[in-house]
Each structure stands twice: as C-alpha cells, then as structure tokens.
Design a protein around this motif. Structure first.
Motif, short mmCIF file in Angstrom:
data_model
loop_
_atom_site.label_atom_id
_atom_site.label_comp_id
_atom_site.label_asym_id
_atom_site.label_seq_id
_atom_site.Cartn_x
_atom_site.Cartn_y
_atom_site.Cartn_z
N LYS B 38 -15.70 136.62 -8.69
CA LYS B 38 -16.98 136.70 -7.98
C LYS B 38 -17.44 135.37 -7.39
O LYS B 38 -18.16 135.36 -6.39
N VAL B 39 -17.09 134.26 -8.02
CA VAL B 39 -17.53 132.97 -7.49
C VAL B 39 -16.55 132.48 -6.43
O VAL B 39 -16.94 132.01 -5.37
N THR B 40 -15.25 132.61 -6.71
CA THR B 40 -14.26 132.03 -5.79
C THR B 40 -13.60 133.07 -4.89
O THR B 40 -12.77 132.72 -4.06
N ASP B 41 -13.93 134.34 -5.12
CA ASP B 41 -13.33 135.43 -4.32
C ASP B 41 -11.81 135.51 -4.46
O ASP B 41 -11.12 135.98 -3.54
N THR B 42 -11.26 135.04 -5.55
CA THR B 42 -9.83 135.22 -5.79
C THR B 42 -9.56 136.73 -5.88
O THR B 42 -10.19 137.42 -6.70
#
Lengths: 445, 186
Positions: B38-42
């Motif tokens: 959710k933070v890095t969109d991995t």
C-alpha cells in the motif's frame, strides 16, 4: 422426540456424537430442501473407491458441526471461563436473550456452513465454477434466499440471515462484510484454523468411516478447555495485541496437539492419497465435458437440482456405453482404469533439485505425450503457526513455546506425476534409466 | 506478478525485516507486506481484509504455509515471553541468493518498509497497519477521522494511540513520496 419446557426436541443418532439434539425450529432447517440435498453429496467425493467405507455425506457432517458449535459456545461463554479484561468487549453476554440469540445463530450457521457444496464436494470446485464463485459463496446465497429467510423469520427469536451467513462462511469468504470481535470469535468457532469445529468433525467422521484410527483425538477434553483469550506476547512481555482470539487452557494442550497430529496423518495418508487424487482429476475432466459450458451452474434452482446421484447415474452410463462426451474419463473411473503414479516427490530428489517433479513431468510429457501424463501438487493450506494457551497463573503463553510436539509436525505437501496405466511399466523403466539426468541436467547420467 | 517473483519478494521481506532487528513473527510479516503493497505499490497483489490484528491476508498465510512445506522457511521457537518467529532455512537462503536478481527493482522499497517497521512490536504494527488500511482502502485521509475509525473497527485500540498511528501513517506516506521523488529525479 422429547417435550421439554413446552419445546419439542428431536434426537438423532450419530456414530461420532452419539446423540445430536435439535428443537422444532431447527428441525425446519434440517427438513428444508437445500439442507436435505446434502444427503446426496459425498463428503469425500470418490474416496469410497479407495476406502469403501468413505460413503458418508455432507448431511451428517453438518449435523455434527452444529452439535459441536453449540458445545463450544456453552464452554467459552460461561461466566467462569471469561477473562475479566475481555468481559467488557462482549456486551452480548450480559443479556440472556441476546446470548440465546447468538447461540441459535451459531448453531444454524454451523448447520448451514456447507449448504452450498457442489456435487462431490471439493473435487471439482476450484476449476469448474465461474470466476469469483466457491461453495461458500453459494452457501451465502442460499442462506440469504427467500426460501431460507422464511425459516429464519419463523424462529424464536427471529434470526437475521446476514448473521447466519457471516458466521457460516467466516471473514475470509465474506470480506465485504464487517465483523466485530464477537462475530469474529463466533465464526472462528466454526471455521477457525486451529480448532474450528468444522475441522474437528471432519477429522473424527472421516477417520471413522474410512476405518483409520489416526484421525481421532480427545475432542471432549479439547472443547472443555477452549477459552477466549488475548494472543500471547510475540517479541517480549509488552509486545502483544489485546484482540481476543480462541485458545485453550494448559490442560487442553495435549488434545490440541492430538488434533493437529490427526490432521497431519489424515492429509498425508488419506486426503492426499495418490489414487484418491487421480480419481478427482478424472472426475474433473469428465465433468468439464459433461456440464453445459464446462461449468457448474450458480443459480440456486439449478444448483439445488444437481447432486452426486444424478451425476453418478450419468457417469456409469457414459463409462459403460462409451462414445459420449466424457466417456474416456468416465471409463477410467467406472472400470477402475485410472492413471498410475509414476513419480512422487521425495526428500532425496528434492534436496538435489526442488524442481525434480516438474522436470520429470515435462520429460515424461515429451516422451509419452501430454494426454498420457497428469501432474498434481496438493499442499496443506492456512496453517496458523500459533495459538494462545492460558496457564494456571493466568499468563497467556504461545503454544509453540510449550509444545515440542507442535514444533515437530510437518506441513504436508507432495507432488505426483501420473501416467496412463498402459504405459506404466515401460515408463517406470524409462524413468529409472533417465531419472538422474533429468533431475541434475548439468551432470549427465 | 507471477508466483515465483512473489515468493522471492516475500523471502526478501522476511530477510530484510530480520536484518533490521524485527522479531518477525507472522503478524510482523503480514503487516509489513501490507505496507509494502500500500505504501510503495509493489504489485504483490495479496488480498488483504481487516481481520487479525488489522489487515490480514489469507493468501499470504497460505503462501507462508507452502514455503514452510517446501523447506524455505522455518519456525524458530522461543521461551516465554517470546513467540515463534520465521526465518529463511538454508534452502531458503540458497533460493534467495539464486533468485534475488529477479526482484532487484524492488530493493529500495523493501529497504524503506523494513526500515520503518522492523523495530515495531505487534501492538504498534496493529495500530499502524489498521490506520493505513483505513486511509488507503476506505479513503479516510483526515487523521482525526482515521483515528476514530480505527477505534471503531478495533475497539481495544484506544483513540489516543490510534491518533498517533494515523499521524505515523501520514508521515510515512509523505516520506516515501519524498524519497521516491528524489530517486526519480536522480
């Protein structure tokens, strides 16, 4: 039939739980068309072709799950068994009427948790339902249907269909619904990873019918010691959540160990038995050709009209007469001409090359044609690595730090390469001579 | 993302968390993976729902179970008051060494998330990841509203601690944007 305080109770004989009791209102669910259909859905698909006793149905399993869910509810909600710090989290338990409501909702959810099962249970569910569908979604649709809503409304007190659906399928299968802590605990009683009553009943019942002893464990003791607890600390005394979850008192740890051992043995010896697995594959291939569009229907009427019985009649005719859609696969089942195991994952080969089974499958396909080879790699799913244990001094500890047994139980996973039975002997000789070169491609023979 | 790369990312995350001193129980891994998504969109694409101690993925639990069955992960046992934790086995380390190249593009994201979360315990991770879930999945961006919502879905989390968690989420997202922006400029 027995009349108690103006209510009529029914008793049903059961080989696992001796008597299963239910009242008149619950009996209406039992007698409903969707529930009666479960009399015609085998619990373990075609396993009876390997273990002849395994002809039991989802019907009696569902009754058993209801019985156990009621027992667990009574134990974990008993006022003497609730930790003081958790009482405020569950206001439902302070009012007798509300407690009675949830007890009944839980029992009905347990009774209906498998009501959406397809013919032959899990055998073809994953591949032959449209995307986004599984038996839990069908269960939910049936529980919410008009036919069942009438039954829920006539109960005293009337039950909310949505509550029953939530508890029956749990959070994993109803991610769109919000579960509070109370509903989460209740659904865990049915579908929980560590000791949900669905798991308890199927282990006991399957082992009884199959005729193996290792699925048994002391479920009386286990249920008596189940408690709602906070999780144990993780990385030190202060490192813990206060979210309630199901656990056991220290005295029940050995029974929990026995359950998890039973699960290990049942998976390795029964559920992943190679002949059972290949029959499932032949059945799936037959159904894919026999069903309109190659998929099971998802409308309620069509779903309810289809059971193992109709399919078995067609399977037998197709397998014996031949020349019809699916007859090749049907014949493999009816005439017991199933594919044979050519290779199975083993520690020695796996240590050398973790892709051994896949490489052998690919080499065998190249040599004998894809139509003569089948590959299967079943694995246990959803194993929680820990559960809380309440010690005599009221500390909550990790089951893993207390039990050497739990730490030794492996997760079951295997890989099979199957081959057409007419090619078995030749292929075995071929594999013996080529095996080393296939597994260690760089080393030659 | 295919299962192979997803598995390598999971093993890499566990390794990164442990290297930075995380206790690395199942909850630590679940919450760190959610933050990575959710933070890095991995694009690991595990399905998370609000469940055990905040965002929880049954798919991820299945993947961890399967990695144990395949011999890549082992459970380490510890005496009270410590719970079990997960680590890479020898076979898992070999697999990681052989395959890490395939996911090298996500190294800086793994570094960022493990750096932010490794030192946090279960309760702090529960609060932080629930606040992140509320922010990202329910679109509640205002810190105060986010804190109230966290307390609503996890009543055992007091509002004052939920407020701190919401503020931490805000800072983490802002810092990631700054770091990422700097990387892109470079």
């Amino acid at each position: 039939m027995e009349v108690l305080l103006g209510k009529i109770f029914h008793e049903i004989r059961d080989p696992i739980h001796t008597f299963i009791k239910l009242d008149d209102q619950e009996r209406a669910v039992l007698d409903s068309r969707p529930f009666q259909r479960l009399r015609c859905v085998h619990q373990l698909a075609l396993t009876y072709l390997v273990y002849p006793g395994a002809s039991h149905k989802r019907f009696e399993h569902s009754l058993g799950v209801m019985e156990l869910a009621g027992r667990v509810f009574d134990i974990v909600t008993h006022s003497n068994h609730l930790l003081p710090e958790l009482r405020d989290l569950f206001p439902q338990l302070n009012k007798d009427e509300e407690k009675a409501y949830w007890r009944k909702a839980l029992r009905m959810a347990a009774l209906c948790h498998d009501i959406g099962h397809l013919p032959f249970s899990h055998a073809a569910e994953k591949e032959l339902l449209p995307d986004g569908w599984d038996h839990e979604r069908l269960s939910r649709v049936i529980i919410m249907s008009e036919e069942m809503q009438q039954i829920w409304k006539n109960m005293t007190p009337p039950l909310r269909a949505e509550d029953i659906a939530k508890l029956a399928v749990g959070k994993r299968k109803a991610p769109d619904l919000l579960f509070n802590d109370w509903e989460t605990i209740l659904s865990e009683i049915i579908v929980g990873d560590a000791f949900g009553v669905d798991r308890m009943d199927y282990l006991l019942r399957d082992s009884y019918h199959i005729g193996v002893a290792y699925g048994r464990f002391d479920h009386y003791r286990l249920i008596d010691t189940m408690r709602i607890l906070t999780p144990p600390p993780s990385g030190g005394e202060q490192d813990k959540s206060l979210e309630p979850t199901l656990g056991v008192e220290a005295g029940g740890l050995q029974s929990a160990e026995a359950l998890l051992l039973a699960r290990y043995f049942m998976y390795s010896q029964v559920y992943f038995h190679p002949v059972r697995r290949i029959y499932d594959m032949h059945l799936k291939e037959y159904l894919a050709e026999m069903l309109p569009g190659g998929r099971f229907p998802t409308t309620i009427e069509r779903h309810l009209s289809m059971t193992d019985h109709e399919i078995l009649v067609d399977l037998r005719k197709t397998g014996l007469v031949g020349g019809m859609p699916g007859s090749v696969h049907a014949e493999r089942i009816i005439k017991r001409h199933h594919f044979k195991r050519l290779y199975e994952r083993n520690p020695t080969d796996y240590e050398k090359n973790q892709q051994s089974a896949v490489l052998i499958k690919e080499a065998a396909e190249k040599k004998y044609g894809t139509e003569n080879i089948r590959f299967d790699n079943p694995s246990q799913k959803g194993e929680s690595i820990d559960f809380p244990v309440l010690m005599k001094d009221l500390r909550v500890e990790s089951s893993r730090s207390l039990s050497q047994v739990l730490n030794q139980i492996p997760v079951v996973k295997t890989e099979y390469v199957f081959i057409h039975r007419d090619l078995e002997r030749e292929a075995s000789q071929w594999l013996n001579s080529e095996r080393s070169g296939i597994i260690n491609p760089g080393e030659g023979r | 993302m295919d299962q192979f790369r997803r598995r390598v990312i999971l093993l890499s995350l566990i390794k990164a968390l442990r290297d930075k001193g995380s206790w690395c129980g199942e909850t630590h891994i679940q919450k760190a993976m959610f933050a990575l998504q959710k933070v890095t969109d991995t694009p690991v694409d595990y399905d998370f729902i609000l469940y055990k101690h905040g965002p929880f993925s049954f798919d991820l639990r299945d993947e961890i179970t399967e990695l144990r069955a395949d011999g890549y992960l082992t459970i380490e046992i510890n005496p009270y008051p410590y719970g079990p934790n997960l680590s890479l086995s020898d076979m898992g380390n070999r697999f990681y060494q052989q395959c890490h190249e395939a996911i090298r593009e996500y190294d800086s994201d793994l570094e960022f998330i493990s750096g932010k979360l490794a030192a946090k315990g279960v309760a702090a991770l529960e609060r932080l990841s629930t606040a992140l879930y509320v922010c990202k999945e329910e679109g509640i961006l205002d810190s105060e509203q986010c804190a109230v919502r966290v307390n609503e879905v996890k009543p055992h989390v007091p509002v004052n601690l939920a407020r701190d968690a919401a503020s931490d989420v805000e800072q983490m997202l802002a810092e990631y944007s700054r770091v990422r922006g700097r990387e892109l400029t470079l």
